[in-house]
Design a protein around this motif. Structure first.
Motif, PDB file in Angstrom:
ATOM      1  N   ASN A  72       0.816  -1.215   0.000  1.00  0.00           N
ATOM      2  CA  ASN A  72       0.000   0.000   0.000  1.00  0.00           C
ATOM      3  C   ASN A  72       0.854   1.271   0.000  1.00  0.00           C
ATOM      4  O   ASN A  72       1.924   1.318   0.619  1.00  0.00           O
ATOM      5  CB  ASN A  72      -0.924   0.038   1.216  1.00  0.00           C
ATOM      6  CG  ASN A  72      -1.998  -1.017   1.165  1.00  0.00           C
ATOM      7  OD1 ASN A  72      -2.190  -1.667   0.146  1.00  0.00           O
ATOM      8  ND2 ASN A  72      -2.694  -1.196   2.272  1.00  0.00           N
ATOM      9  N   GLU A  73       0.346   2.283  -0.666  1.00  0.00           N
ATOM     10  CA  GLU A  73       1.022   3.584  -0.710  1.00  0.00           C
ATOM     11  C   GLU A  73       1.234   4.135   0.697  1.00  0.00           C
ATOM     12  O   GLU A  73       2.266   4.737   0.984  1.00  0.00           O
ATOM     13  CB  GLU A  73       0.205   4.561  -1.559  1.00  0.00           C
ATOM     14  CG  GLU A  73       0.869   5.910  -1.744  1.00  0.00           C
ATOM     15  CD  GLU A  73       2.180   5.850  -2.534  1.00  0.00           C
ATOM     16  OE1 GLU A  73       3.061   6.697  -2.268  1.00  0.00           O
ATOM     17  OE2 GLU A  73       2.331   4.976  -3.399  1.00  0.00           O
TER      18      GLU A  73
ATOM     19  N   GLU B 211       4.659   5.555   2.394  1.00  0.00           N
ATOM     20  CA  GLU B 211       4.762   6.862   3.055  1.00  0.00           C
ATOM     21  C   GLU B 211       5.289   6.711   4.475  1.00  0.00           C
ATOM     22  O   GLU B 211       6.101   7.518   4.940  1.00  0.00           O
ATOM     23  CB  GLU B 211       3.403   7.559   3.043  1.00  0.00           C
ATOM     24  CG  GLU B 211       2.969   7.981   1.657  1.00  0.00           C
ATOM     25  CD  GLU B 211       1.509   8.413   1.575  1.00  0.00           C
ATOM     26  OE1 GLU B 211       0.840   8.542   2.636  1.00  0.00           O
ATOM     27  OE2 GLU B 211       1.033   8.616   0.444  1.00  0.00           O
TER      28      GLU B 211
END
Length: 143
Positions: free
Chosen positions: A65-66, A70
């Motif tokens: 997942n992004e 991050e």
């Protein structure tokens, strides 16, 4: 050998007490924790790492997942600021007692926890901090 870790796992390893997503995840992390405690080198990687391995076969594994990428970027910045060095893909780190004590001190002081915002494990990690890192499997509590 070298342990492949994504940047935010530099934080997770500080409070790992043997709890995880699945029994396979926990068994794998226990092996990694023992290796880290013996001082085996870490290399920072982008994306899923040795800790993530047991989850990768699951449909929709969150490791891709992004938001997790991050989290890695934030952790790399914060840990780098704390240590006064670049923490990026390809960087090698030796998890000795001095490094672990510095990382735990910074984590306890909240200097490196921005990456933990929204993490489902944040409450458990806070409890480990409050308990003086008692039960931590990587390197044990600070001296």
């Amino acid at each position: 050998m070298t342990i492949r870790l994504r940047a935010h796992h530099l934080l997770c390893m500080l409070t790992y007490i043997g709890r995880g997503y699945t029994p396979a995840f926990t068994a794998n992390y226990d092996v990694i924790a023992a290796r880290l405690s013996r001082g085996e080198d870490i290399v920072i990687v982008e994306g899923p790492d040795d800790v993530c391995a047991p989850l990768l076969a699951e449909a929709g594994a969150h490791c891709f997942n992004e938001s997790v990428l991050e989290r890695d970027a934030q952790a790399a910045r914060d840990v780098g600021d704390l240590l006064g060095r670049r923490i990026g893909v390809g960087e090698r780190i030796a998890p000795d007692a001095i490094l672990l004590a510095r990382l735990r001190s910074g984590f306890a002081a909240g200097l490196t926890r921005a990456a933990c915002a929204g993490c489902e494990w944040a409450g458990l990690c806070e409890a480990v901090v409050v308990d003086g890192f008692s039960g931590a499997k990587v390197g044990g509590p600070p001296c």
